[in-house]
Design an enzyme around this catalytic site. Structure first.
Site, PDB file in Angstrom:
ATOM      1  N   ARG A  89     -18.157  -2.679  -4.120  1.00 54.00           N
ATOM      2  CA  ARG A  89     -17.052  -1.910  -4.693  1.00 54.00           C
ATOM      3  C   ARG A  89     -17.521  -0.497  -5.055  1.00 54.00           C
ATOM      4  O   ARG A  89     -16.817   0.479  -4.842  1.00 54.00           O
ATOM      5  CB  ARG A  89     -16.607  -2.658  -5.958  1.00 54.00           C
ATOM      6  CG  ARG A  89     -15.253  -2.311  -6.455  1.00 54.00           C
ATOM      7  CD  ARG A  89     -14.965  -3.226  -7.636  1.00 54.00           C
ATOM      8  NE  ARG A  89     -14.580  -2.446  -8.798  1.00 54.00           N
ATOM      9  CZ  ARG A  89     -13.322  -2.196  -9.135  1.00 54.00           C
ATOM     10  NH1 ARG A  89     -12.356  -2.653  -8.427  1.00 54.00           N
ATOM     11  NH2 ARG A  89     -13.052  -1.499 -10.211  1.00 54.00           N
ATOM     12  N   ASP A 149       2.368  -2.597 -11.467  1.00 53.23           N
ATOM     13  CA  ASP A 149       2.143  -3.894 -12.126  1.00 53.23           C
ATOM     14  C   ASP A 149       3.246  -4.161 -13.164  1.00 53.23           C
ATOM     15  O   ASP A 149       3.710  -5.286 -13.316  1.00 53.23           O
ATOM     16  CB  ASP A 149       0.771  -3.896 -12.830  1.00 53.23           C
ATOM     17  CG  ASP A 149      -0.296  -3.276 -11.955  1.00 53.23           C
ATOM     18  OD1 ASP A 149      -1.152  -4.003 -11.465  1.00 53.23           O
ATOM     19  OD2 ASP A 149      -0.235  -2.042 -11.742  1.00 53.23           O
ATOM     20  N   ARG A 152       6.271  -5.233 -11.403  1.00 55.29           N
ATOM     21  CA  ARG A 152       6.124  -6.637 -10.987  1.00 55.29           C
ATOM     22  C   ARG A 152       6.383  -7.559 -12.185  1.00 55.29           C
ATOM     23  O   ARG A 152       7.060  -8.584 -12.063  1.00 55.29           O
ATOM     24  CB  ARG A 152       4.697  -6.880 -10.459  1.00 55.29           C
ATOM     25  CG  ARG A 152       4.471  -6.288  -9.079  1.00 55.29           C
ATOM     26  CD  ARG A 152       3.006  -6.374  -8.655  1.00 55.29           C
ATOM     27  NE  ARG A 152       2.840  -5.919  -7.284  1.00 55.29           N
ATOM     28  CZ  ARG A 152       1.711  -5.405  -6.806  1.00 55.29           C
ATOM     29  NH1 ARG A 152       0.647  -5.290  -7.574  1.00 55.29           N
ATOM     30  NH2 ARG A 152       1.639  -5.017  -5.558  1.00 55.29           N
ATOM     31  N   HIS A 176      -5.887  -0.710 -13.598  1.00 56.48           N
ATOM     32  CA  HIS A 176      -5.099  -1.279 -12.492  1.00 56.48           C
ATOM     33  C   HIS A 176      -6.090  -2.138 -11.710  1.00 56.48           C
ATOM     34  O   HIS A 176      -6.791  -1.662 -10.827  1.00 56.48           O
ATOM     35  CB  HIS A 176      -4.516  -0.160 -11.620  1.00 56.48           C
ATOM     36  CG  HIS A 176      -3.919  -0.663 -10.341  1.00 56.48           C
ATOM     37  ND1 HIS A 176      -2.834  -1.502 -10.300  1.00 56.48           N
ATOM     38  CD2 HIS A 176      -4.261  -0.459  -9.048  1.00 56.48           C
ATOM     39  CE1 HIS A 176      -2.540  -1.775  -9.041  1.00 56.48           C
ATOM     40  NE2 HIS A 176      -3.390  -1.167  -8.258  1.00 56.48           N
TER      41      HIS A 176
HETATM   42  P1  NAD Z   1      -4.408   3.649   4.988  1.00 51.90           P
HETATM   43  O1  NAD Z   1      -5.760   3.362   5.551  1.00 51.90           O
HETATM   44  O2  NAD Z   1      -3.191   3.162   5.689  1.00 51.90           O
HETATM   45  O3  NAD Z   1      -4.256   5.230   4.801  1.00 51.90           O
HETATM   46  C1  NAD Z   1      -5.257   6.051   4.317  1.00 51.90           C
HETATM   47  C2  NAD Z   1      -5.071   7.415   4.973  1.00 51.90           C
HETATM   48  O4  NAD Z   1      -5.986   8.325   4.362  1.00 51.90           O
HETATM   49  C3  NAD Z   1      -5.342   7.416   6.474  1.00 51.90           C
HETATM   50  O5  NAD Z   1      -4.237   7.945   7.171  1.00 51.90           O
HETATM   51  C4  NAD Z   1      -6.577   8.295   6.601  1.00 51.90           C
HETATM   52  O6  NAD Z   1      -6.610   9.050   7.819  1.00 51.90           O
HETATM   53  C5  NAD Z   1      -6.423   9.197   5.396  1.00 51.90           C
HETATM   54  N1  NAD Z   1      -7.667   9.862   4.996  1.00 51.90           N
HETATM   55  C6  NAD Z   1      -8.902   9.306   4.890  1.00 51.90           C
HETATM   56  N2  NAD Z   1      -9.793  10.254   4.528  1.00 51.90           N
HETATM   57  C7  NAD Z   1      -9.107  11.401   4.392  1.00 51.90           C
HETATM   58  C8  NAD Z   1      -9.476  12.718   4.035  1.00 51.90           C
HETATM   59  N3  NAD Z   1     -10.748  13.035   3.748  1.00 51.90           N
HETATM   60  N4  NAD Z   1      -8.513  13.664   4.005  1.00 51.90           N
HETATM   61  C9  NAD Z   1      -7.227  13.369   4.301  1.00 51.90           C
HETATM   62  N5  NAD Z   1      -6.837  12.127   4.647  1.00 51.90           N
HETATM   63  C10 NAD Z   1      -7.757  11.164   4.701  1.00 51.90           C
HETATM   64  O7  NAD Z   1      -4.449   3.099   3.489  1.00 51.90           O
HETATM   65  P2  NAD Z   1      -3.161   2.780   2.583  1.00 51.90           P
HETATM   66  O8  NAD Z   1      -2.785   1.353   2.765  1.00 51.90           O
HETATM   67  O9  NAD Z   1      -2.174   3.837   2.766  1.00 51.90           O
HETATM   68  O10 NAD Z   1      -3.823   2.881   1.122  1.00 51.90           O
HETATM   69  C11 NAD Z   1      -4.174   4.148   0.584  1.00 51.90           C
HETATM   70  C12 NAD Z   1      -4.777   3.965  -0.792  1.00 51.90           C
HETATM   71  O11 NAD Z   1      -3.786   3.499  -1.706  1.00 51.90           O
HETATM   72  C13 NAD Z   1      -5.905   2.921  -0.828  1.00 51.90           C
HETATM   73  O12 NAD Z   1      -6.952   3.400  -1.656  1.00 51.90           O
HETATM   74  C14 NAD Z   1      -5.235   1.715  -1.474  1.00 51.90           C
HETATM   75  O13 NAD Z   1      -6.156   0.887  -2.116  1.00 51.90           O
HETATM   76  C15 NAD Z   1      -4.330   2.426  -2.451  1.00 51.90           C
HETATM   77  N6  NAD Z   1      -3.259   1.602  -3.057  1.00 51.90           N
HETATM   78  C16 NAD Z   1      -2.990   1.838  -4.348  1.00 51.90           C
HETATM   79  C17 NAD Z   1      -2.022   1.084  -5.016  1.00 51.90           C
HETATM   80  C18 NAD Z   1      -1.774   1.359  -6.473  1.00 51.90           C
HETATM   81  O14 NAD Z   1      -1.079   0.589  -7.162  1.00 51.90           O
HETATM   82  N7  NAD Z   1      -2.296   2.434  -7.008  1.00 51.90           N
HETATM   83  C19 NAD Z   1      -1.316   0.091  -4.325  1.00 51.90           C
HETATM   84  C20 NAD Z   1      -1.593  -0.093  -2.976  1.00 51.90           C
HETATM   85  C21 NAD Z   1      -2.595   0.653  -2.344  1.00 51.90           C
END
Ligand code: NAD
Length: 316
Positions: A89, A149, A152, A176
């Site tokens: 992690r 959350d 939910r 979170h």
């Molecule tokens: P994803 O892999 O579909 O999308 C990530 C995007 O970031 C990709 O398009 C990638 O090209 C882009 N990226 C990577 N490095 C980059 C950079 N240096 N500059 C610009 N763009 C860049 O992932 P996702 O499913 O969209 O999830 C995105 C984030 O959201 C993850 O960290 C996930 O854990 C988080 N998330 C948060 C919550 C919350 O409650 N906060 C809930 C769900 C997911």
């Protein structure tokens, strides 16, 4: 804020769920899409623009550059990398911190002076990193925290008590993640404490079932990931909810991740807690009258976040 401009960095599943929900809710006037994969951002902009004729907005949507941040009101960050096999992690966190370096610096170099809204996980740590790297005032750096959350929780508790989720006033607070929890002593149905509802209806409801709801809330992301690979619609809508609260100067209470400034005796840590959101970002934090056990859960959650943050080498 006549022309509401949002720059979205990261056009993956979460980013585009936010973009799609924004289009449907007319959340802004101008939406700029940025991604490391520029072609993807261009394709996403085309796809959304082809829905414009069916929407009730004339939103300007395009794939852009960091120079577009100059006059943006909000930069939403959903960019991130996924966990590699065998990666810890903390290793993932270090890589995401490097991703943020490559985002925050060009955003700042182009003169951005609005509000950062972070969704990338681990969101509390990534928001704190954004605060460190940007040097912005604490109220201008917001994480989505436990907003999703809490939604939910309200849905599940509403289903359990057979009450409209909008009349369930309860919150998930803390990290979170695994150490988040529901301070049930603060939860109400309309104006009646949920503890009293249970006391008065022992034949129908129980405290142990309440705890099952809290567990379901905490583990629902894992359940969704197991079933369909990732979660994105709910968080996309949560981000729109926060953006609306900012642009409409709502003074709405949302459990975003914000910097603690002495509340609950905590300082510096970014953690989910009910906050009042308006066009300045976080107006203030609501310090809840937690019971002793709830207070210690919040402190434990803050300790988890502080320990994780302390191990990181990339901060500024
Ligand atoms: P994803 O892999 O579909 O999308 C990530 C995007 O970031 C990709 O398009 C990638 O090209 C882009 N990226 C990577 N490095 C980059 C950079 N240096 N500059 C610009 N763009 C860049 O992932 P996702 O499913 O969209 O999830 C995105 C984030 O959201 C993850 O960290 C996930 O854990 C988080 N998330 C948060 C919550 C919350 O409650 N906060 C809930 C769900 C997911």
């Amino acid at each position: 804020m006549d022309q509401r401009k949002v720059v979205l960095v990261g056009t993956g599943m979460v980013g585009m769920s936010f973009a799609y929900a924004s289009l449907n809710q007319n959340a802004c006037d101008e939406l700029v899409l940025i991604d490391l994969n520029k072609e993807r951002a261009i394709g996403e902009a085309m796809d959304l623009n082809h829905g414009l004729a069916f929407s009730r907005t004339a939103m300007k949507i395009y794939a852009g550059e960091y120079s577009d941040c100059k006059d943006a009101d909000i930069v939403v960050i959903c960019a991130g990398v996924n966990q590699k096999e065998g990666e810890s992690r903390l290793e993932l966190l270090s890589r995401n911190a490097k991703v943020f370096e490559s985002i925050i610096h060009p955003v700042l170099e182009n003169g951005f002076c609005g509000i950062f809204l972070v969704a990338t996980n681990p969101v509390d740590i990534m928001t704190r990193i954004t605060y460190d790297m940007s040097g912005f005032e604490w109220n201008k750096v917001i994480g989505t925290g436990t907003t999703l959350d809490t939604a939910r929780l309200r849905y599940l508790a509403g289903d359990y008590f057979q009450i409209d989720a909008r009349n369930i006033h309860g919150y998930v607070i803390g990290e979170h993640g695994d150490s988040e929890f529901v301070p049930w002593s603060q939860a109400l149905i309309a104006t009646k404490p949920i503890y009293d509802v249970i006391k008065d209806n022992k034949d129908k409801f129980s405290l142990s079932e309440l705890e099952e709801i809290a567990t379901q809330v905490r583990t629902s992301a894992q359940q969704i990931i197991k079933a369909k690979g990732a979660t994105y619609y709910g968080i996309g809508m949560a981000i729109v909810r926060i953006v609306n609260a900012i642009f409409q100067n709502e003074n709405s209470v949302l459990t975003v991740s914000s910097k603690m400034n002495g509340e609950y005796g905590l300082n510096d840590v970014f953690i989910g807690n009910p906050c009042i959101i308006n066009r300045n970002g976080v107006r203030s934090l609501l310090e809840l009258s937690l019971q002793r056990d709830e207070f210690s859960k919040l402190r434990d959650s803050a300790t988890v976040l502080n320990e994780c943050y302390a191990q990181l080498d990339v901060k500024k």
